[in-house]
Design a protein around this motif. Sequence first.
Motif, mmCIF file in Angstrom:
data_model
loop_
_atom_site.group_PDB
_atom_site.id
_atom_site.type_symbol
_atom_site.label_atom_id
_atom_site.label_comp_id
_atom_site.label_asym_id
_atom_site.label_seq_id
_atom_site.Cartn_x
_atom_site.Cartn_y
_atom_site.Cartn_z
ATOM 1 N N GLU A 149 30.248 40.434 42.392
ATOM 2 C CA GLU A 149 31.189 41.536 42.539
ATOM 3 C C GLU A 149 32.464 41.241 41.747
ATOM 4 O OE1 GLU A 149 29.743 42.306 47.161
ATOM 5 O OE2 GLU A 149 31.693 41.374 46.729
ATOM 6 N N LEU A 150 32.929 42.223 41.008
ATOM 7 C CA LEU A 150 34.137 42.042 40.213
ATOM 8 C C LEU A 150 35.343 41.786 41.114
ATOM 9 C CD1 LEU A 150 35.510 42.128 37.402
ATOM 10 C CD2 LEU A 150 35.886 44.577 37.792
ATOM 11 N N CYS A 151 36.075 40.729 40.784
ATOM 12 C CA CYS A 151 37.277 40.377 41.552
ATOM 13 C C CYS A 151 38.517 40.250 40.681
ATOM 14 C CB CYS A 151 37.067 39.060 42.302
ATOM 15 S SG CYS A 151 35.816 39.157 43.608
ATOM 16 N N LEU A 163 44.013 39.964 39.611
ATOM 17 C CA LEU A 163 43.023 39.872 40.676
ATOM 18 C C LEU A 163 42.949 41.178 41.464
ATOM 19 C CD1 LEU A 163 43.639 36.281 42.107
ATOM 20 C CD2 LEU A 163 41.813 37.036 40.556
ATOM 21 N N SER A 164 41.735 41.656 41.647
ATOM 22 C CA SER A 164 41.490 42.773 42.549
ATOM 23 C C SER A 164 41.275 42.262 43.971
ATOM 24 C CB SER A 164 40.247 43.555 42.091
ATOM 25 O OG SER A 164 40.365 43.948 40.750
ATOM 26 N N ARG A 165 40.633 41.100 44.045
ATOM 27 C CA ARG A 165 40.407 40.435 45.332
ATOM 28 C C ARG A 165 40.669 38.944 45.128
ATOM 29 N NH1 ARG A 165 34.294 42.471 46.779
ATOM 30 N NH2 ARG A 165 34.394 44.551 45.830
ATOM 31 N N ALA A 206 37.874 47.985 41.946
ATOM 32 C CA ALA A 206 37.161 46.847 42.530
ATOM 33 C C ALA A 206 37.801 46.323 43.803
ATOM 34 C CB ALA A 206 37.062 45.719 41.499
ATOM 35 N N VAL A 207 38.989 46.796 44.136
ATOM 36 C CA VAL A 207 39.623 46.401 45.397
ATOM 37 C C VAL A 207 38.728 46.803 46.569
ATOM 38 C CG1 VAL A 207 41.613 46.766 46.904
ATOM 39 C CG2 VAL A 207 41.947 46.530 44.431
ATOM 40 N N GLU A 209 35.624 48.963 45.873
ATOM 41 C CA GLU A 209 34.328 49.456 45.403
ATOM 42 C C GLU A 209 33.527 48.334 44.744
ATOM 43 O OE1 GLU A 209 33.231 52.562 45.877
ATOM 44 O OE2 GLU A 209 35.104 53.258 46.797
ATOM 45 N N TRP A 210 32.214 48.557 44.648
ATOM 46 C CA TRP A 210 31.352 47.590 43.980
ATOM 47 C C TRP A 210 31.340 47.848 42.478
ATOM 48 C CZ3 TRP A 210 26.294 47.446 47.394
ATOM 49 C CH2 TRP A 210 26.532 46.636 48.502
ATOM 50 N N VAL A 211 31.880 46.914 41.743
ATOM 51 C CA VAL A 211 31.696 46.848 40.292
ATOM 52 C C VAL A 211 30.959 45.545 40.064
ATOM 53 C CG1 VAL A 211 32.815 46.762 38.043
ATOM 54 C CG2 VAL A 211 33.814 48.155 39.880
ATOM 55 N N LEU A 212 29.705 45.630 39.646
ATOM 56 C CA LEU A 212 28.798 44.493 39.697
ATOM 57 C C LEU A 212 28.476 43.925 38.320
ATOM 58 C CD1 LEU A 212 26.226 45.788 42.352
ATOM 59 C CD2 LEU A 212 28.295 44.410 42.726
ATOM 60 N N ALA A 213 28.214 42.620 38.295
ATOM 61 C CA ALA A 213 27.784 41.928 37.075
ATOM 62 C C ALA A 213 26.285 42.090 36.885
ATOM 63 C CB ALA A 213 28.139 40.441 37.162
#
Length: 243
Positions: A149-151, A163-165, A206-207, A209-213
């Motif tokens: 998950e994108l952070c 950083l989003s997370r 991405a805070v 939502e799923w933004v995936l690799a």
Amino acid sequence: MRAIIFAAGLGTRLRPITDSIPKALVPIKGHPLLEIAILRLKAAGCVDIIVNIHHFGEQIIDFLRANDHFGINIQISDERDLLLDTGGGLKKAEWFLKEEPFLVTNADALTNLDLRQFYQTHLQNDALATLAVRQRESSRYFLFNPAGELCGWRNEKTGETRLSRDEPDLKPWCFSGIHAISPQIFDFFPAEASVFSIIDTYLNAAVNEWVLAYPHNEDIWMDVGKIPQLEKAEGVLEAVLPQ
């Protein structure tokens, strides 16, 4: 399946070739980069494509017309008055893309990535966006947690980190310029801005939502935005073009 091909770049790294033609029409063994991108999308099942244009945009319009739009529905998103960057380019093409998940690719990203499988994986995961990534040397990286998950994002040259997370064990992956995106992405675009990067949108989304690799280290991938890479690209063209 719908797609957008980013073909509006100035191609400054390919000068003097791009002093007279757009980057998207630079050929590899007689095959313009745009043709390769279109044929790969078409082979994956994509019959509705929009191409953004800016630098020598009229040449791209003429090229598509001369090739009968490769037998599919190809539209133009005209940015000749103002180059809109990746986020702005998507926003301008929202009318074409907003009904279903869509693919995004750069005209100068040469790869044999299985686009159909990539798209299906995006649908199965129900993600906001899925980003094709690789382990390679770069100055900028997306940061993903162990779940993919994108952070965040980091610039190695400047040290800037966003950083989003704030999570531990973040792994840097380099973006390949290929996305699968759900139309909900348009809800995250700035209302007033017309010129902005999709990277900003991904980090904001991405805070929550799923933004995936989507790692694809085993695939061929080349950024053919520089002249020395054009010759190298000739060696992989056969593996990239649909048979």
